[in-house]
Design a protein around this motif. Structure first.
Motif, PDB file in Angstrom:
ATOM      1  N   ALA A  85       0.488 -15.830   2.304  1.00 29.90           N
ATOM      2  CA  ALA A  85      -0.159 -14.692   1.648  1.00 29.90           C
ATOM      3  C   ALA A  85      -0.126 -13.447   2.520  1.00 29.90           C
ATOM      4  CB  ALA A  85      -1.601 -15.046   1.292  1.00 29.90           C
ATOM      5  N   LEU A  93       2.638 -12.413  -3.019  1.00 29.22           N
ATOM      6  CA  LEU A  93       1.730 -12.099  -4.121  1.00 29.22           C
ATOM      7  C   LEU A  93       1.275 -13.378  -4.814  1.00 29.22           C
ATOM      8  CD1 LEU A  93       0.340 -10.042  -5.938  1.00 29.22           C
ATOM      9  CD2 LEU A  93       2.440  -9.951  -7.297  1.00 29.22           C
ATOM     10  N   GLU A  94       2.209 -14.293  -5.038  1.00 32.53           N
ATOM     11  CA  GLU A  94       1.863 -15.572  -5.659  1.00 32.53           C
ATOM     12  C   GLU A  94       0.909 -16.366  -4.758  1.00 32.53           C
ATOM     13  OE1 GLU A  94       3.970 -19.652  -7.289  1.00 32.53           O
ATOM     14  OE2 GLU A  94       5.233 -17.996  -6.627  1.00 32.53           O
ATOM     15  N   ARG A  96      -1.182 -15.137  -2.510  1.00 27.18           N
ATOM     16  CA  ARG A  96      -2.506 -14.489  -2.535  1.00 27.18           C
ATOM     17  C   ARG A  96      -3.256 -14.834  -3.806  1.00 27.18           C
ATOM     18  NH1 ARG A  96       0.338 -10.316   0.068  1.00 27.18           N
ATOM     19  NH2 ARG A  96       0.800  -9.239  -1.892  1.00 27.18           N
ATOM     20  N   THR A  97      -2.539 -14.849  -4.937  1.00 25.29           N
ATOM     21  CA  THR A  97      -3.165 -15.194  -6.217  1.00 25.29           C
ATOM     22  C   THR A  97      -3.668 -16.630  -6.193  1.00 25.29           C
ATOM     23  OG1 THR A  97      -1.681 -13.664  -7.336  1.00 25.29           O
ATOM     24  CG2 THR A  97      -2.784 -15.295  -8.707  1.00 25.29           C
ATOM     25  N   ARG A  98      -2.841 -17.549  -5.730  1.00 26.53           N
ATOM     26  CA  ARG A  98      -3.261 -18.960  -5.671  1.00 26.53           C
ATOM     27  C   ARG A  98      -4.423 -19.153  -4.706  1.00 26.53           C
ATOM     28  NH1 ARG A  98       2.085 -22.781  -5.689  1.00 26.53           N
ATOM     29  NH2 ARG A  98       2.901 -22.118  -7.699  1.00 26.53           N
ATOM     30  N   ARG A  99      -4.376 -18.456  -3.569  1.00 24.27           N
ATOM     31  CA  ARG A  99      -5.465 -18.574  -2.588  1.00 24.27           C
ATOM     32  C   ARG A  99      -6.772 -18.068  -3.179  1.00 24.27           C
ATOM     33  NH1 ARG A  99      -7.704 -15.996   2.190  1.00 24.27           N
ATOM     34  NH2 ARG A  99      -8.222 -17.653   3.649  1.00 24.27           N
ATOM     35  N   ALA A 100      -6.725 -16.951  -3.907  1.00 17.83           N
ATOM     36  CA  ALA A 100      -7.921 -16.412  -4.556  1.00 17.83           C
ATOM     37  C   ALA A 100      -8.456 -17.395  -5.590  1.00 17.83           C
ATOM     38  CB  ALA A 100      -7.611 -15.074  -5.204  1.00 17.83           C
ATOM     39  N   GLU A 101      -7.556 -18.048  -6.339  1.00 19.68           N
ATOM     40  CA  GLU A 101      -7.990 -19.045  -7.326  1.00 19.68           C
ATOM     41  C   GLU A 101      -8.660 -20.236  -6.644  1.00 19.68           C
ATOM     42  OE1 GLU A 101      -4.373 -19.948  -9.353  1.00 19.68           O
ATOM     43  OE2 GLU A 101      -4.463 -18.134 -10.586  1.00 19.68           O
TER      44      GLU A 101
END
Length: 115
Positions: A85, A93-94, A96-101
């Motif tokens: 990330a 970007l992917e 960061r999105t998965r980490r946020a989820e």
């Protein structure tokens, strides 16, 4: 030191030496069939090509179903996604999105259990 003779029908002859005789092409086709079968069976993972990076590997299955095990699993997944990330581009970007989820799921589970 003498060079070894080229053995036709092998992956080395096809890839390294660029031989495209019938025997080498048939050997390559057999290799690809075997590789696709192993890929479908899950016994091999695809290689990462130069310039590409993989996201963090999937975590191990949860040992038990208590909150501590689930929280530990989510924390390890978030840590594993932190490095990809940090980069730039679509993969970052992917990640960061998965980490946020993952972090949102972790906090939601913690809220539900402690409520």
């Amino acid at each position: 030191m003498t060079a070894r003779p080229l053995v036709h029908g092998t992956e080395t002859a096809y890839r390294k030496h660029g031989c495209r005789c019938d025997e080498c092409r048939a050997g390559r086709a057999a290799y690809q069939r075997d590789y696709r079968a192993r890929l479908a069976a899950g016994t091999v993972t695809p290689a990462v090509h130069r310039g590409q990076r993989r996201l963090a590997p999937a975590p191990a299955p949860i040992e038990g179903n208590d909150l501590a095990a689930v929280t530990a699993l989510l924390e390890s997944r978030a840590r594993a996604l932190a490095l990809p990330a940090a980069g730039r581009g679509a993969l970052a970007l992917e990640a960061r999105t998965r980490r946020a989820e993952v972090l949102a799921l972790q906090s939601a589970i913690t809220r539900e259990v402690t409520a």
